[in-house]
Design a protein around this motif. Sequence first.
Motif, short mmCIF file in Angstrom:
data_model
loop_
_atom_site.label_atom_id
_atom_site.label_comp_id
_atom_site.label_asym_id
_atom_site.label_seq_id
_atom_site.Cartn_x
_atom_site.Cartn_y
_atom_site.Cartn_z
N LEU A 259 0.83 -1.20 0.00
CA LEU A 259 0.00 0.00 0.00
C LEU A 259 0.88 1.26 0.00
CD1 LEU A 259 -2.98 0.96 0.14
CD2 LEU A 259 -2.76 0.99 2.62
N PHE A 260 1.94 1.24 0.81
CA PHE A 260 2.86 2.39 0.87
C PHE A 260 3.55 2.60 -0.47
CE2 PHE A 260 7.21 3.95 1.47
CZ PHE A 260 6.95 5.19 2.03
N LEU A 261 3.95 1.49 -1.12
CA LEU A 261 4.62 1.57 -2.42
C LEU A 261 3.69 2.17 -3.47
CD1 LEU A 261 7.21 0.91 -4.01
CD2 LEU A 261 6.21 -1.34 -4.52
N LYS A 262 2.43 1.75 -3.48
CA LYS A 262 1.44 2.30 -4.42
C LYS A 262 1.23 3.80 -4.17
CE LYS A 262 -2.35 -0.13 -5.17
NZ LYS A 262 -3.53 -0.99 -4.88
N LYS A 263 1.16 4.16 -2.89
CA LYS A 263 1.00 5.58 -2.54
C LYS A 263 2.19 6.40 -3.03
CE LYS A 263 -1.93 5.44 1.62
NZ LYS A 263 -1.94 5.69 3.08
#
Length: 460
Positions: A19-23
């Motif tokens: 999720l952090f990587l997508k953000k």
Amino acid sequence: NCVTIQKYNLSFFTEQGNLFLKKLICFTILLLADIFAIFCSLLLAVAIKNTLNPIFGIPDIHQISQYINFTHIYFITLLIFFYQRIYTKRFDFWHENFIIIKSSLLSFIIIFAILALAKNLNFSRIILTLSFIILVFIAPVFKLIIKISLYKTGFWAKNAIAINTDKKFRAEIFKNHYLGYKFSRKDYDTIFIAANGLNSDKLENLIQENILNHKEVIFTPMIRDYDISNAFIFNIFNSQTNLIMLENSLLKPINRFFKVAFDYFLCILALPFLFLIFCIIAICIKLEEPHGSIFFRQKRMGQNYKEFYCYKFRSMRENGDEIMDKYLKENPHEIEFYEKYHKYEHDPRITKIGNFLRKSSLDELPQIINVLKTDMSIVGPRPILPGEFIIGGAKKSDEQIVLTVRPGLTGIAQINGRGDSNFQDRVKLNVWYVKNWTIYLDLVIIFKTVLMVLKMKSAG
């Protein structure tokens, strides 16, 4: 048990990492898009100024590199965008566009102040002004294209669930790829909660449970008739209480003055372009019915219950009453349809040119005369026939609210469903408009009206 806990923790951290990587990817792409939008706005502004200079006899030629390398514009504009949380929160297109306009205006003021304090005369104020005007148009378009593209690739898509919400709200949330929420019952990152019908304890438990599970919680206020985004929210620290300050902006004299001034400005700006359209329509009406009149006027209810004559291009035959009497006798179901929607499903009185004028809403252009006479406004509630509130079954309080302002050539009811909504729904939309008016809301309605006209959707 320890193995199970370890697997759960590993799964949780893997999920959070993804999720952090997508953000991070979305943040980077959107930031680069804004940098490119600023670059393009400066490039276009310089090109426009250099093109116009010879026409006005000005010999100056401005160097493009001087402006596109002016780092202050990039840094200040992006910093304000970041402060307004454009890169960290998800907003509806129109709300985010409003944030972009406010942020760009603030950035514009700061840049001019810096140049004035530094007594820097190397930069053309006209070019800088043009660049900020261009930016508020192209930045939202870039964001729209990129967010929809990111959603399709899965980077902008965010799993969400909606609790206690109606069908219309869910459709707006999960079909709006600009927001980017994707429906998921189990593995969701965001929860939408409609507070209506929920007691405070249940609502607090839902919020607390999801926050503890690292979920993003978004809930609607219990009062839905007011746009809370325009309200002033503050806190009383000692009592741990949030207060929401609401005002009716449209009832303030200063705002009424600005609205009238805005109406006159748009009318004067549009009249030269509309004159040719008026002439063409008038000729077409006369060609179909040479002895018929060009305009049609009808009494309508205006501000504070004042009656006025509302002008339109005539779209019906001169002997329309005779035609309609015969038609209703042959088609009695049309009477029931009219009682519900305040229009006929098929109206035999409408001429060929009248059918086109209604579908394109061009029949309402003569209402500009009403705007200039201050009987109407460019944007406002639909002009109501005397007695229509009673026939339509509207509440007396809603009637009073709608009639506190001047009716409009277009309005929020016309762009939401146009001819497909019933009378009560249109009244509710008009009441919401009066309670939550802003100049920006008028601009959005005008823009959406133009799109509706181009798509040839009838106002009904």
